[in-house]
Design a protein around this motif. Structure first.
Motif: not given
Length: 629
Positions: A399-403, A421-422, A426, A447, A449
């Motif tokens: 899913s898409e994340q905010h970096f 991831i958090n 990964n 914002q 992948t």
């Protein structure tokens, strides 16, 4: 380390004086010695004198005989030797020094920004050279006048030679025969010498033209100085601690081991063939693979598909895959028998099927999409397609994340942040092979992948993303390792003759001949760059490039070289050739020198496509060459 121990009072218990150093719970036994030194009675010999007022003076000697020492000593070697230091405490101090290194890099950033303005001041100096050449031409014109004055002096010499003849006339009575031999040849030689001087005057005029052509060579040398500065800046990343020079260790070709791991099932004989484990160097390391010219090229082609989780072998009736510079993963398709449908479908958890493709012995990890089945009379086939292993970093698998980064990081560290991831990695790594630069905090935010975040950072510096064949690793490579007009200074990765190519095609492409690029950092800490190709007027500017990650001169230079490289007249050469054991699949980004018979071309591989139709296996390369580089 030696320390002096000073005791103000004697010990309460008396000797032996045992000092134990170490941990309190360690058991130690000290070594000590006991004994007596007997001294015999001694006598005093001397005299005493007393005078008035009372004043006494005494003198004498006390002889002592030689003495001997007797005693016993004991030593216990089974003592406890506690640790005197721990390495862990030293490394904690090194972490504090590493944090201080960030402040020094910020100071270096200001110095590099000053260099960008220095290049702007150097541009007017090149224009000032033109009037200097005009002055040189005027000086050569004045030299022509001096040659005319020299001819007048020669006329005066003629008069002196006439008088010398008269002197010889007086001596003619004694030497009549000598006069006849010297008179005629001397006159002819002086006339011929005047003609030779006229020829010398014409050669000096041609030398002025040769000096004007020498100026173009110095213009190309300025480009080399710029490249050296950028490479040294990328190398300035020392780690905290002590540097130890270790001697080079030669890697053995084969490491003996009793563990045998078989990647596929036994098909033919049980003979074990061991190959060299020292694989070839990746492109760009200076190792050139030269394909020799042979009458016949013999290759044993093989394609094998295996499902990774179960190890089941899948028979492929047709297979193809491709990769280009603008793609970050492989694209592949295959035609399978109808019975192989369960082997390419998703598992019970909904995860896609991962396959291992062996292309002439070289493995590639692939991911299968939803297959399509087609049935005909007396024949059932399954057509499946998919991508490489890197497809797991994009939708629909993640899913898409905010970096974002609140603290300052380098571009390589921002890519490593995108692979989390958090805050947890990964299991994917970044193989960073371009110039790194510092990005201040709160500058970059994205914002999307993980693979989209990596592409955003790579494209900012004009780089490409290339997947590893099997490992979860992304390679970050420069789109252009050097400008096309400097490719002749690089070592090619592959040298291909025309004999190994079965089909050759050329497509002529004309792009705008940009010779100037503007790069702008759209952030509070961004920098602006004006890159002009040396030796040009800089009058044809490319569209401005704007990106928030342009915060350093190194990033601006890399992006500017990429913008000015894809310009001018180009020839895209298509080469269809077998998959040789020496070359394997030639990946995008490799520098290839191709001898087509009529001309030798040097270019970068932009794409490779593999096509298998048993028993034929061919790869097709798309090579970008520049005509006016």
């Amino acid at each position: 380390m030696l320390e002096d121990l000073i005791f103000r009072k004697p010990p309460l218990d008396g000797p032996p004086n045992v000092l134990v150093f170490g941990e309190p719970d360690a058991t130690a036994t000290a070594a000590y010695a006991l004994g007596r030194i007997p001294l015999p009675a001694f006598m005093v010999f001397g005299a005493a004198v007393v005078t008035m007022p009372p004043y006494a003076t005494a003198g004498g000697s006390i002889p002592l005989p030689a003495f001997m020492v007797r005693g016993t000593s004991s030593y216990s070697s089974g003592v406890s030797r506690p640790l005197v230091g721990k390495v862990s405490a030293g490394w904690q101090i090194a972490q504090q020094i590493e944090g201080g290194a960030l402040a020094r890099h910020q100071g270096a950033e200001r110095a590099r920004a000053y260099r960008a303005t220095a290049w702007q001041k150097a541009a007017p100096l090149v224009v000032g050279v033109a009037p200097a050449w005009q002055d040189v031409l005027r000086t050569s014109s004045a030299a022509a006048l001096r040659h005319q004055a020299a001819s007048q002096l020669g006329a005066a010499v003629v008069l002196r030679h006439q008088e010398a003849v008269r002197v010889r006339t007086g001596a003619a009575a004694r030497w009549q025969e000598a006069m006849r031999v010297a008179t005629a040849p001397v006159a002819i030689r002086h006339q011929g010498a005047e003609r030779l001087r006229r020829g010398v005057r014409a050669r000096w005029q041609e030398a002025v033209r040769a000096e004007q052509r020498h100026e173009a060579g110095f213009g190309a040398a300025v480009q080399l100085d710029i490249g050296r500065v950028s490479r040294w800046q990328a190398a300035m990343a020392p780690l905290p601690g002590r540097a130890v020079n270790e001697p080079p260790v030669e890697i053995p070709c084969y490491v003996p081991s009793t563990t045998l791991v078989f990647s596929e099932r036994q098909k033919y004989s049980t003979t074990l063939i061991f190959v060299c484990e020292r694989h070839g160097s990746p492109p760009g390391t200076g190792q050139t693979v030269v394909v020799p010219v042979l009458e016949v090229y013999s290759v044993e082609n093989s394609i094998a598909l295996t499902r990774v989780d179960s190890g089941d072998i899948i028979e492929a009736r047709g297979f193809s895959m491709s990769l280009d510079a603008d793609s970050w993963t492989w694209q592949w398709s295959a035609t399978l028998p109808g019975s192989a449908l369960p082997l390419v479908q998703e598992d019970g958890n909904g995860d896609p099927a991962e396959l291992l493709a062996m292309v002439n012995g070289v493995p590639y990890r692939l991911v299968a999409d939803v297959p399509a089945r087609e049935r005909r009379f007396a024949r059932a086939e399954v057509r499946v397609r998919g991508k490489g292993r890197a497809a797991l970093l994009d939708r629909p698998y993640v899913s898409e994340q905010h970096f974002a980064s609140a603290a300052g990081r380098t571009a390589a560290q921002l890519m490593a942040l995108a692979m989390t991831i958090n805050g947890v990695n990964n299991d994917w790594a970044i193989d960073y092979r371009i110039g790194d630069w510092f990005v201040p905090g709160e500058t970059w935010a994205f914002q999307g992948t993980p693979i989209a975040a990596v592409l955003d950072i790579a494209t900012a510096a004009g780089a490409i993303v290339q997947p590893h064949n099997t490992d979860p690793t992304l390679r970050i490579l420069p789109r252009y390792p050097a400008a096309p007009w400097m490719w002749h200074t690089l070592t090619p990765d592959y040298v291909l003759p025309a004999d190994v190519v079965s089909v050759e095609g050329i497509e002529w492409v004309r792009r705008p001949a940009f010779n100037r690029a503007f790069v702008y950092g759209a952030s509070g800490s961004g920098v602006r760059g004006d890159i002009t190709r040396s030796g040009t007027a800089g009058d044809y500017a490319a569209p401005m490039v704007v990106h928030p990650l342009m915060t350093h001169a190194d990033a601006v230079m890399q992006r500017g070289v990429a913008e000015l490289s894809n310009t001018g007249r180009q020839a895209h050469v298509s080469l269809r050739m077998p998959v040789l054991a020496e070359t394997g699949l030639i990946l995008p980004g490799s520098l290839v020198r191709y001898d087509g018979g009529d001309a030798t071309r040097l270019g970068l591989v932009r794409g490779v496509a593999l096509d298998e139709a048993w028993p034929t296996l061919r790869q097709t390369l798309t090579v970008e060459t520049h005509v006016e580089a």
